[in-house]
Design a protein around this motif. Structure first.
Motif, PDB file in Angstrom:
ATOM      1  N   LEU B 342      32.329  35.120  47.877  1.00 22.92           N
ATOM      2  CA  LEU B 342      32.449  36.275  48.763  1.00 22.92           C
ATOM      3  C   LEU B 342      33.785  36.924  48.439  1.00 22.92           C
ATOM      4  O   LEU B 342      34.818  36.257  48.525  1.00 22.92           O
ATOM      5  N   ASP B 343      33.752  38.154  48.022  1.00 18.98           N
ATOM      6  CA  ASP B 343      35.022  38.815  47.732  1.00 18.98           C
ATOM      7  C   ASP B 343      35.496  39.556  48.967  1.00 18.98           C
ATOM      8  O   ASP B 343      34.791  40.399  49.494  1.00 18.98           O
ATOM      9  N   LEU B 344      36.687  39.153  49.423  1.00 19.99           N
ATOM     10  CA  LEU B 344      37.184  39.739  50.662  1.00 19.99           C
ATOM     11  C   LEU B 344      38.128  40.900  50.416  1.00 19.99           C
ATOM     12  O   LEU B 344      38.723  41.440  51.342  1.00 19.99           O
ATOM     13  N   ALA B 345      38.260  41.287  49.133  1.00 25.23           N
ATOM     14  CA  ALA B 345      39.260  42.316  48.811  1.00 25.23           C
ATOM     15  C   ALA B 345      38.985  43.609  49.551  1.00 25.23           C
ATOM     16  O   ALA B 345      39.899  44.242  50.093  1.00 25.23           O
ATOM     17  N   THR B 346      37.733  43.974  49.608  1.00 24.41           N
ATOM     18  CA  THR B 346      37.417  45.259  50.204  1.00 24.41           C
ATOM     19  C   THR B 346      37.713  45.260  51.705  1.00 24.41           C
ATOM     20  O   THR B 346      38.211  46.241  52.241  1.00 24.41           O
ATOM     21  N   VAL B 347      37.438  44.160  52.375  1.00 26.91           N
ATOM     22  CA  VAL B 347      37.685  44.189  53.821  1.00 26.91           C
ATOM     23  C   VAL B 347      39.154  43.965  54.133  1.00 26.91           C
ATOM     24  O   VAL B 347      39.665  44.429  55.141  1.00 26.91           O
ATOM     25  N   ALA B 365      35.660  25.055  51.725  1.00 28.50           N
ATOM     26  CA  ALA B 365      35.933  26.407  51.247  1.00 28.50           C
ATOM     27  C   ALA B 365      37.213  26.423  50.419  1.00 28.50           C
ATOM     28  O   ALA B 365      38.146  25.670  50.665  1.00 28.50           O
ATOM     29  N   GLY B 366      37.229  27.268  49.415  1.00 22.95           N
ATOM     30  CA  GLY B 366      38.428  27.503  48.618  1.00 22.95           C
ATOM     31  C   GLY B 366      38.486  28.978  48.267  1.00 22.95           C
ATOM     32  O   GLY B 366      37.467  29.679  48.334  1.00 22.95           O
ATOM     33  N   LEU B 367      39.664  29.443  47.901  1.00 22.02           N
ATOM     34  CA  LEU B 367      39.800  30.877  47.706  1.00 22.02           C
ATOM     35  C   LEU B 367      40.748  31.144  46.544  1.00 22.02           C
ATOM     36  O   LEU B 367      41.781  30.486  46.403  1.00 22.02           O
ATOM     37  N   ARG B 368      40.330  32.073  45.688  1.00 23.25           N
ATOM     38  CA  ARG B 368      41.149  32.448  44.530  1.00 23.25           C
ATOM     39  C   ARG B 368      41.679  33.863  44.732  1.00 23.25           C
ATOM     40  O   ARG B 368      40.922  34.757  45.094  1.00 23.25           O
ATOM     41  N   VAL B 369      42.952  33.970  44.543  1.00 20.04           N
ATOM     42  CA  VAL B 369      43.587  35.286  44.678  1.00 20.04           C
ATOM     43  C   VAL B 369      44.036  35.720  43.288  1.00 20.04           C
ATOM     44  O   VAL B 369      44.699  34.949  42.598  1.00 20.04           O
ATOM     45  N   THR B 370      43.637  36.870  42.907  1.00 21.04           N
ATOM     46  CA  THR B 370      44.172  37.403  41.647  1.00 21.04           C
ATOM     47  C   THR B 370      44.874  38.702  41.965  1.00 21.04           C
ATOM     48  O   THR B 370      44.467  39.480  42.825  1.00 21.04           O
ATOM     49  N   THR B 371      45.941  38.888  41.263  1.00 24.16           N
ATOM     50  CA  THR B 371      46.698  40.115  41.493  1.00 24.16           C
ATOM     51  C   THR B 371      47.518  40.400  40.258  1.00 24.16           C
ATOM     52  O   THR B 371      47.734  39.538  39.413  1.00 24.16           O
TER      53      THR B 371
END
Lengths: 1096, 535
Positions: B342-347, B365-371
């Motif tokens: 689930l990409d949360l970037a938009t919200v 759950a795990g989450l990857r952040v790219t920037t």
């Protein structure tokens, strides 16, 4: 008879029928057939021809006036008239001599001293005061031998021949020329059908053997003429020439065995002795049953009897048998003396010893007797051999007698009112005891015992018990509840009891509880089967309690129905069934013992005060003197009960003292009360001393208490209503009938003291029950503490109520039917009905519920089979079993075998001794980190197990412990093995690093230590204790402190044979003292043997 | 005389009995009989030994430097009834391969010789820099007074090689189960699983991979033997290639291991970043993923319901302004055993937030952040986390040139039992104290107290110098303490480090994990009946 058929002369035709064919009319012909025996050597069988017989009756009287009239009358009414009657009176103090003189004439009666023996009296009579005869046919004189054969007929003053007795005797005697003696069939005087003798012989012990059952009835079963060793002198028909040749009875035998001796000598003289059962003589046998005193030699009847017996054997046995006979008789005399001492007949014991001493110290008498006999012995000794009893018969006889001696009350069960209350110890005189002969033959008695209420009751209880225990039968062992499973054999129980050090858990030197010895004794009797002993005590508790209650009420209640009710109700008490369900071995045994304690204590108390009870209904025993054995028996029974349930002691002492205050009126009674009170503490030392220092243990009982096995909020009133809480509890209303019965008994006017005693027992039980149930108890080996279980107290309350009800009911029925109709009758009927329902209700409830739960029968104890098997390896690995309790805490158990065994609850070390292991287990299950596995290894733990039901988090945390390898799980339990091997005995280096595992036994160890570095230490995984001693090649190994909590020994660099032992001898001394004391008390507690069972 | 029933007699007996029964009703309290020994009394005791494992920082082809920093925070010693630990305790960090088979004690001279960093007293920090490319995992151990609260982190700067950036991982205790989510094995992704066993016996480990189609069958990962005091690494892209979403479940059959995934990504020749994947909290029906940092890139949430049942998951975002339920994502269906993303970037936009998941079945759950906010493309991982209990330590906060650090704290807005509260009640803030300790002297240089409103996220820039310029060293360790308070809010936190400039520029997220200070020890007693009766 085979004996007759196999005798060398082959006299099979001389059967009883042949003999009885002759009737009185044929007499002259028969007589004519008799051949005159010119010589006394047995010759070829020839039909005797002709001769006239001349019979002289010799009556010997001694204080027999009571019977003499009838005796003389019967002599006169003989169908074959007597040729002559002479008599000798040996100093009668009654009018016997006058009777004889009146009947026979002065000239025919010789008056002698009272000390003259039978044989001498006969001789004197024959010598005669004169020649005055009173021959019936007026033919000839005594010494006119002529053509007729002279016969002597020896008649006692207490034997009355039937009219044709002489004819039959003569007939039998004349059937062969070598018959010198013929004896009649002796039957009872009062009970005329009772068979006393048809010929006698002598056992190798000296016992006079008749070959008959005790109290056998004459139904013609022995009616054939046969050769015998001897016949009784009462009614003995003996040929005059033989009598003269052999010199009559041996004067060395004044009274007993003279007839046997004579018969033996006749046989050895080549003549024959026959029993002629066609001739019947009724005999009182007064001298031998002790109805009259004996003046002939000494008043020591038993001494006389034994001395005579020994003498007869030694005088007549063939010479080569003599040395062995001496040895044998000496040994058997000593044994018999010991037996009499045990039966508390010291007089008989002394007689026994005196007899053998008398015979041994006077070999000259034997030599003289043998010398005189040698001259007459023309026949080989082998002619006598078939006439002596077989050895097997003798043994069987001995067992019978033993049973008779120790079961003096066996007859009370079928003769209604209490015969046993007569408690014979003194020799009774006079014919007042004639009912004694009113006994059925053994076979009938056995048949009738099947329908005896006691037998029926116990059978019913057994069936009920088996029905209720339907799920407890099969393979495996009883366990669960408070019961730990029994070990394999009695040996294990004995080892647990005798040992000072116990291989339980960490290992301990706690005192073994004495109940282990009781169970061990039973297991030993059951061929070493310990689980069976537990089965018998638990599942068999109900029938056994019924049995003891039935036995205990024998003096108390006369009505069999009431006894059956009382015993049945007591047996089926909810406390008993609850004890079974809860695995309370202790309470079950104590309930079984309680009636015995009560009845023997009552006997001990009552005897002193005479007829203590208030009415004459005969409840109080009439005889004195059994008080002390009863007191010792009571103390012994109480000791057994106390060993299982200490509270039994407190209850009993309270009741005995209170009742004693009311009824004991002599110092003797108080001495017995003190004896009862002191015996259990003395017998149970040193355990009882421990009890005294920790009185709290009084509320405990054998086994492991536990939550759910008792009711913490038990109301005192439920103790009155038979509800003890815990497994097997009953609804309150089931207990009402007993209470109603007990209360109603208070209204009875009948035997009020007994009713009151019942209520004293109720009060004692109630007090003890309230005390126990309000306490929280715990043993040192179990973590959980639970409410006390008042099972025994509840049973005691019930016992008191049953006692009151039954005693109150007995006789009330009669009294109520006699009195006018009023409120009492309906009330009594109602109470009776309600009370009668009680045992049935208990039985139905019990069978419905089943005897188990939590008690069950299981195969596996705790750990899997292969782990338990591995525990016997030389490394002796142990297992830690874990479980998470309901409150979140962890309980664990350190096991050395398959699981805890009976007695471990008491012999295991206290929970507090496990501190180090507690910490390690806490580390292990919490993941706190630490040296937990090293500690486990140090305790020789190789396996860790989580018991069912498995707590998942526990499994997860153990799974996470490295060094623990999960292995197969069995039965839902989870099992881990420590990766590092460990052992009970390990060799470590100076810095504590492991070097080697050494083999060890269950207790000690024998191991070979290889040479190695200096400073090595052998560590035994047992708590350090100065009693552990080790030697290395014989030299004592110094104790090392390196083991920490464990026992360690320094091992030199050279190594050697390491021997480790636990040495403590104080326990052995205690046990020896205990065994001795128990043996003494046992002897003292055996009821005295009835003196009338002892004798010839 | 004919005897008559004596009513007096009856009465006396009945009254006596009734009296006996009656008296006992008022009897004093229950008697206690017997000798119940206490056994080991349960309760909470300070941790007596701590072993932390910092995953293998070296990576072939990547030129990096790793700083391992260990801190023993000052813990008020609670009186303990149980074994008193040795007072001369030391904490040491040493490479795994120097660990000697002498048990957990760390006083041996050989251990000391191998130590790359050591601590002797509470309050101090010690840092070792490892540049050796095959140094292997580093083990931090102590027994005794330093054990409670001992924390360590390793921060790696990779300035050369295929993938560059900043990577950091908290050194963690071995556990009996690990969930690692957020990685993928598409082309260019090189997630490397490392399993470390510090125990003196070999451990068999089952590794199960979950992909977008459900569990991935990799027989070679079942029963992987991790040697004693050794490590096993698995290149995930070679055993399960071409999976956009991958969840890794590491479960030792016995004992405990430390599992970590180091992910590095390239696209063509350009680096997409490097970082460690923190272990996710154990499956639960309520999961909070804190520290979803701002910035423009992808914030890809990976979800897995590891059980046998499908579940529905409600998603809420705890933003700086309060909780929001993203439109269209109110509730998502989750098939059991299948990893969903689930990409949360938009919200989220550029907002910092935490993700709160509420499921009907346990999920991880795990989450990857790219920037690419700091220059080159970089990525970092966060995961479902456990709330702060007491304190948590951020051992290595730097204020050097180019370094910035901040705490991202999120407070939940539920009641003590996880129940929904009224808006007013749920907004009650959580209070958190932030203490700065000088890395050199170990002195407390500053202490701030912040409030985090219920259901929201707060970004706390870390500035040890502060306005009064207390700190003298460029490095500090920060101790975050949840103060609790009346609301009993649960606080979740992450440390975020940014490094700008230089080839090793990048950012990283390190979850704030409360170290175990105490252990619940059950009451333990020997009881002969154990195993005999079913209670």
């Amino acid at each position: 008879m085979s004996d007759a058929a196999t005798t060398p002369t082959g006299r099979e035709s001389s059967g009883g029928t042949g003999a009885t064919n002759l009737d009185a009319e044929q007499w002259p012909e028969a007589m004519a057939d008799l051949a005159a025996p010119a010589e006394l050597i047995p010759g070829p069988r020839t039909r005797p021809r002709s001769p006239a017989a001349h019979v002289t009756a010799v009556v010997v009287a001694h204080n027999g006036a009571r019977w003499l009239g009838e005796v003389l009358a019967s002599l006169r009414s003989q169908s074959r008239p007597l040729d002559r009657i002479i008599a000798a009176d040996t100093g009668s103090r009654d009018d016997g001599a006058d009777l004889l003189r009146d009947a026979l004439g002065v000239g025919c009666v010789v008056t002698l001293e009272g000390t003259v023996g039978f044989g001498a009296a006969v001789a004197a009579a024959l010598a005669g005061p004169g020649r005055t005869t009173r021959a019936a046919d007026g033919s000839g004189d005594l010494f006119d031998g002529g053509a007729s054969t002279q016969w002597l007929w020896l008649i006692h003053d207490d034997c009355a021949p039937d009219p044709d007795a002489l004819a039959q005797l003569l007939n039998a005697a004349a059937s062969a020329p070598d018959i010198a003696v013929a004896g009649p069939k002796l039957r009872g005087w009062h009970d005329r059908r009772r068979l006393l003798e048809t010929g006698v012989t002598i056992a190798r012990s000296g016992r006079r053997e008749t070959g008959l059952e005790p109290n056998e009835m004459d139904q013609g079963q022995h009616d054939d003429v046969r050769d015998v060793l001897a016949v009784s002198s009462a009614g003995m028909l003996v040929r005059r020439d033989a009598w003269d040749r052999l010199g009559g009875f041996d004067p060395r035998l004044p009274l007993f065995r003279d007839d046997v001796d004579f018969g033996w000598r006749v046989n050895r003289a080549g003549l024959r002795v026959v029993a002629a059962p066609g001739a019947v003589v009724h005999h009182v046998g007064a001298a031998s049953v002790g109805r009259r005193t004996i003046d002939a030699a000494t008043r020591r009847r038993h001494l006389l009897d034994r001395r005579s017996a020994l003498f007869v054997l030694l005088a007549n046995l063939p010479g080569r048998a003599l040395p062995w006979a001496y040895v044998r008789l000496t040994a058997s005399s000593l044994l018999r003396a010991a037996g009499f001492a045990l039966g508390k007949l010291p007089g008989a014991a002394i007689d026994e010893l005196a007899a053998i001493v008398a015979v041994l110290t006077r070999p000259d008498r034997v030599i003289a007797a043998r010398r005189t006999r040698r001259d007459d012995q023309t026949a080989p000794a082998t002619v006598v051999a078939p006439l002596l009893p077989r050895r097997g018969a003798q043994l069987a006889r001995g067992l019978d007698t033993l049973a008779g001696v120790f079961a003096p009350t066996s007859r009370s069960t079928h003769s209604g009112a209490d015969i046993s209350a007569r408690g014979h110890r003194s020799v009774q005189t006079g014919p007042g005891d004639d009912e004694l002969q009113d006994l059925e033959p053994v076979s009938l008695r056995w048949l009738r015992s099947l329908f005896n209420p006691g037998f029926l009751l116990i059978s019913c209880l057994l069936v009920v018990a088996l029905l209720a225990a339907r799920e407890l039968l099969g393979t495996g062992r009883l366990m669960d509840g408070a019961l730990l499973p029994a070990p394999d054999g009695a040996r294990d129980l004995w080892r647990a009891y005798i040992g000072t050090w116990h291989d339980v858990g960490l290992g301990s030197d706690e005192l073994a509880p004495p109940y282990l010895a009781v169970v061990a004794v039973l297991a030993t009797l059951l061929f070493g089967n310990a689980p069976l002993a537990v089965d018998v005590l638990l599942i068999g508790a109900v029938p056994l309690a019924g049995l003891t209650a039935w036995f205990a009420t024998r003096r108390l209640l006369h009505s069999s129905v009431l006894r059956a009710w009382a015993a049945g109700t007591y047996a089926l008490l909810p406390a008993t069934t609850g004890a079974i369900a809860g695995g309370r071995l202790g309470t079950a045994v104590a309930i079984v013992m309680a009636p015995l304690i009560a009845s023997s204590a009552a006997q001990a108390l009552m005897n002193a005060s005479g007829p203590a009870d208030e009415d004459a209904s005969g409840a109080a025993p009439r005889s004195g003197g059994q008080g002390w054995p009863a007191a010792f028996a009571s103390g012994l029974f109480l000791s057994v009960a106390t060993a299982f349930v200490p509270m039994a002691y407190a209850i009993t002492v309270a009741v005995v003292v209170v009742v004693g205050l009311a009824v004991a009126r002599s110092t003797g009674a108080w001495a017995r009360i003190v004896t009862i009170s002191l015996l259990p503490p003395a017998l149970l030392l040193p355990w009882s001393a421990q009890l005294a220092t920790e009185p709290g243990r009084l509320l405990l009982e054998a086994g492991l208490p536990g939550l759910g096995l008792s009711d913490p909020g038990l109301e005192p009133v439920s103790i009155l209503l038979q509800s003890s809480g815990g497994p097997g509890s009953i609804p309150w209303w089931l207990g009402v009938p007993l209470l109603v019965g007990g209360l109603a008994a208070l209204l009875s006017v009948h035997r009020r003291v007994s009713v009151l005693v019942g209520w004293v027992i109720v009060a004692a039980g109630l007090g003890a029950g309230v005390l126990i149930s309000s306490a929280t108890v715990a043993t040192s080996t179990a973590a959980a503490s639970a409410a006390g279980w008042p099972g025994l107290s509840v049973a005691v309350v019930a016992g008191g109520l049953i006692l009151a009800t039954a005693v109150g009911a007995e006789g009330s029925g009669d009294r109520l039917t006699r009195s006018d109709f009023g409120w009492r009758q309906p009330l009594a009927l109602t109470v009776a009905l309600v009370a009668a329902v009680a045992p049935l209700a208990f039985a139905v409830w019990w069978v419905g519920q089943g005897a188990g739960d939590p008690l069950s029968r299981q195969d596996q104890v705790v750990v899997p089979e292969f782990v338990a098997a591995e525990a016997d390896n030389p490394s002796r690995p142990r297992t830690v079993v874990l479980r998470r309790s309901a409150d979140g805490s962890i309980s664990y158990s350190l096991l050395r075998g398959s699981g805890p065994r009976l007695g471990d609850a008491e012999t295991g070390p206290a929970t507090g001794a496990y501190g180090l292991l507690d910490e390690a287990i806490a580390d292990l299950v919490s993941g706190r980190g630490g040296e937990d596995l090293d500690v486990l290894s140090g305790h020789a733990v190789q396996y860790v197990m989580v018991a069912t039901p498995v707590a998942d988090d526990l499994v997860a945390s153990l799974d996470a412990v490295s060094g623990l390898q999960r292995t197969t799980t069995s039965g839902g339990a989870a099992l881990w093995r420590l990766d590092e091997p460990t052992a009970r005995l390990r060799l470590i280096d100076a810095s504590g690093g492991p070097l080697a595992l050494l083999p060890a036994g269950r207790e000690g160890a024998d191991a070979t230590v290889p040479p190695g570095a200096a400073g090595r230490v052998a560590v035994l995984a047992e708590p350090a204790d100065e009693h552990w001693v080790a030697t290395l090649d014989g030299a004592e190994a110094p104790v090392s402190a390196a083991g920490g909590w464990a026992q360690a020994f320094e091992v030199p660099a050279g190594g050697g044979e390491l021997v480790v032992r636990y040495e403590s001898d104080s326990r052995a001394r205690w046990l020896l003292a205990q065994a001795l004391l128990t043996a003494i008390v046992l002897v003292l507690a055996v009821p005295g043997v009835r003196r009338d069972l002892v004798g010839p | 005389m004919r005897p008559r029933p004596s009513l007096v007699f009856v009465l006396v007996v009945v009254l006596l009995t009734a009296g006996l029964v009656g008296v006992t009703r008022w009897s004093p309290g229950p008697l206690r009989v017997g000798m119940v020994a206490a056994g080991a009394v349960g309760g909470t005791v300070p941790v007596s030994s701590t072993t932390l494992v910092c995953p293998d920082a070296s990576a072939p082809g990547d030129a990096g430097a790793t700083d391992v920093t260990l801190v023993a925070p000052v813990i008020a010693t609670t009186s303990s009834a149980t074994a008193t630990p040795p007072t001369d305790s030391r904490a040491v960090a040493q490479p795994l391969d120097t660990l000697l088979d002498t048990g957990p004690t760390v006083t041996g001279s050989q251990d000391s010789a191998a130590a790359i960093a050591s601590l002797a007293e509470q309050g101090l920090a010690s840092t070792a820099t490892v540049t050796d490319t095959d140094a292997g995992p580093v083990v931090v151990r102590t027994v005794g007074t330093l054990a409670p609260g001992l924390s360590a982190v390793q921060v790696t700067t990779v300035g050369g090689g295929d993938a560059t950036g900043l990577a950091a991982a908290a050194c963690v205790e071995p556990s009996s189960e690990s969930w690692l989510l957020g990685v993928g094995t598409e082309i260019g992704h090189r997630p490397r699983l490392s399993i470390v066993n510090v125990e003196p016996t070999a451990i068999e480990v089952d590794v199960v991979l979950y992909g977008t189609e459900g569990p991935v069958d990799v027989p070679s990962l079942i029963g992987v033997v991790v040697p004693l005091r050794g490590e096993v690494t698995v290149e995930l892209e070679s055993v399960a290639p071409d999976l956009a979403e991958l969840a890794v479940h590491v479960q030792p059959r016995t004992g405990r291991v430390v599992a970590a995934v180091r992910d590095s990504r390239v696209q063509g020749l350009s680096s997409l970043g490097v970082d460690w994947v923190p272990a996710a909290a154990a499956p639960s029906t309520r999961v909070v993923v804190p520290g979803v940092s701002g910035g423009g890139g992808q914030r890809l949430l990976h979800l897995l319901a590891p059980g046998d049942l499908d579940t529905r998951v409600g998603v809420r975002l705890l933003t700086t302004t309060g909780p929001i339920v993203p439109a269209g994502l109110e509730e998502i269906e989750l098939t059991a055993g299948v990893v969903a993303s689930l990409d949360l970037a938009t919200v989220l936009g550029s907002e910092v937030a935490a993700v709160e998941l509420t499921a009907t079945e346990p999920v991880v759950a795990g989450l990857r952040v790219t920037t690419s906010a700091t220059g080159a493309a970089e990525m970092a991982y966060t995961a479902g986390s456990t709330p702060l209990s007491g304190l948590a330590v951020a051992p290595d906060v730097r204020t050097d040139e180019g370094w910035t650090g901040r705490l991202v704290l999120s407070a939940d807005d539920r009641g003590p039992l996880g129940e929904e509260l009224s808006p007013a009640a749920s907004a009650v803030p959580a209070r958190v104290r932030v203490d700065y300790f000088d890395a050199g002297s170990g002195e407390l240089v500053r202490s701030d107290e912040v409030e985090v409103s219920g259901g929201s996220t707060l970004e706390v820039p870390l500035d040890p110098a502060g306005t009064d310029g207390g700190a003298t060293s460029p490095r500090a360790s920060v101790v975050v303490t949840s103060l609790g308070g009346p609301s009993q809010r649960l606080v979740y936190g992450t440390l975020q480090l940014d490094r700008s400039g230089g080839p090793d520029a990048g950012f990283t997220i390190v979850p704030l994990l409360s170290p175990r200070l105490v252990v619940d020890v059950p009451a333990v007693r020997h009881d002969l009946s154990t195993g005999l009766r079913a209670e």
